[in-house]
Scaffold this active site. Structure first.
Site, PDB file in Angstrom:
ATOM      1  N   ARG A   1      50.025  92.895  56.629  1.00 32.00           N
ATOM      2  CA  ARG A   1      49.244  92.929  57.865  1.00 32.00           C
ATOM      3  C   ARG A   1      47.933  93.644  57.559  1.00 32.00           C
ATOM      4  NH1 ARG A   1      51.970  89.397  59.401  1.00 32.00           N
ATOM      5  NH2 ARG A   1      53.374  89.343  61.210  1.00 32.00           N
TER       6      ARG A   1
ATOM      7  N   HIS B   1      45.297  83.779  56.450  1.00 34.58           N
ATOM      8  CA  HIS B   1      46.690  84.023  56.879  1.00 34.58           C
ATOM      9  C   HIS B   1      47.573  82.786  56.668  1.00 34.58           C
ATOM     10  CE1 HIS B   1      49.268  86.762  59.672  1.00 34.58           C
ATOM     11  NE2 HIS B   1      50.044  86.069  58.864  1.00 34.58           N
TER      12      HIS B   1
HETATM   13  C1  OXD Z   1      54.860  86.165  59.843  1.00 37.63           C
HETATM   14  C2  OXD Z   1      53.501  85.787  59.457  1.00 37.63           C
HETATM   15  O1  OXD Z   1      55.107  87.325  60.186  1.00 37.63           O
HETATM   16  O2  OXD Z   1      53.220  84.568  59.320  1.00 37.63           O
HETATM   17  O3  OXD Z   1      55.748  85.293  59.825  1.00 37.63           O
HETATM   18  O4  OXD Z   1      52.653  86.660  59.249  1.00 37.63           O
END
Ligand code: OXD
Length: 306
Positions: free
Chosen positions: A221, A269
């Protein structure tokens, strides 16, 4: 009895089709079009608007559409109900593939050659001496990534907040062992969950514990890394490069300094995107378990945050 999907900003038809096939006859209500909130018993969410679950008076369970639950837990009006997440070998394999590819890219200095190409520069270099990799976070995904890298012949260390035993991997636990875990590593892969304890975790103090000139891959993250501290570590040479798939704000704003930084590679992402077919199977199993008043599979511990 129905299931609500609150998954803004994602194309959902494939998931709706897969879930309908798994749960024939179960009405799906797709946010923001929720005609009968009083019938919703389970909500499948991904970055849902805070407070949007409060309308569901019969809600019995919440299911994350992904592996992470940080965005679910960020809702100050979150009902106190069981929360499950996706734990999927397909998602784990996608992450293994991403990390493997980025490590190979750094090993072959593809980052350097791509930059040289933009200047029509022909300057051969031998591969980077990249031997030791440290994986931060040894959960469902991190432990498999670490094992994969070890099987590729890298010397792998792993760090987690609590002690973990993994074959062939030297593991470290807790704050006192963090410096030892990262200090020898040529490359660090961040796969930590985002919790109160890991927010801003990779700050100037901890980046200073990394090996000088090492590389960072963040696939966890964005809020785990302090952006300015990462930029300072790159400027000083403490880190020589970073590949980032996750950001504090997504999409990454167009004026963010990461975009133009010569030592930062950015992906939007995509390291491990939820597989709609397998996610639908897991959610359907948990939906039936919820109806049968059985504990959900892959239920998270709200106090730990994952
Ligand atoms: C998840 C993401 O947590 O795609 O699945 O970041």
């Amino acid at each position: 009895m129905s299931l609500a999907l609150i998954i803004p900003d994602r194309p959902l038809q494939g998931f709706i089709d897969a879930l309908t096939a798994e749960l024939p006859g179960v009405p799906l209500q797709i946010w923001p079009d929720i005609p009968a909130p009083e019938e919703v018993q389970m909500a499948v969410v991904w970055r849902h608007p805070a407070g949007s679950l409060s309308a569901f008076r019969q809600l019995k369970a919440i299911h994350s559409f992904g592996a992470g639950v940080d965005a679910v837990l960020a809702d100050p009006a979150l009902p106190a109900l069981p929360i499950a997440r996706i734990v999927d070998p397909a998602l784990t394999q996608a992450m293994v593939h991403y990390v493997h590819t980025v490590v190979a890219m750094y090993h072959l200095r593809m980052d350097l050659f791509l930059a040289q190409q933009s200047q029509a520069l022909w300057k051969p270099r031998s591969p980077r001496p990249l031997k030791h990799i440290c994986v931060l976070g040894l959960g469902e995904i991190g432990s498999v990534v670490a094992a994969h890298l070890a099987a590729q012949g890298y010397q792998v260390s792993g760090w987690a907040s609590r002690p973990r035993q993994l074959d062939g991997i030297r593991t470290y636990a807790g704050e006192p062992e963090f410096a030892a875990a990262v200090g020898q590593a040529d490359l660090v892969v961040c796969l930590l969950p985002l919790t109160a304890a890991t927010r801003d975790f990779l700050n100037a103090e901890r980046l200073a514990m990394f090996k000088t000139g090492s590389l960072l891959i963040n696939v966890a993250r964005g809020a785990i890394v302090v952006d300015d501290d990462l930029l300072a570590a790159l400027a000083s040479g403490q880190l020589s490069g970073a590949t980032l798939d996750v950001f504090r704000q997504e999409p990454l704003p167009a004026d963010h300094p990461f975009w133009q930084h010569p030592a930062i590679q950015i992906t939007p992402h995509i390291s491990a995107v939820t597989n709609v077919a397998t996610a639908a199977q897991q959610i359907a199993i948990n939906y039936r378990r919820m109806l049968a008043a059985e504990p959900l599979l892959q239920q998270i511990d709200v106090t730990r945050g994952y």
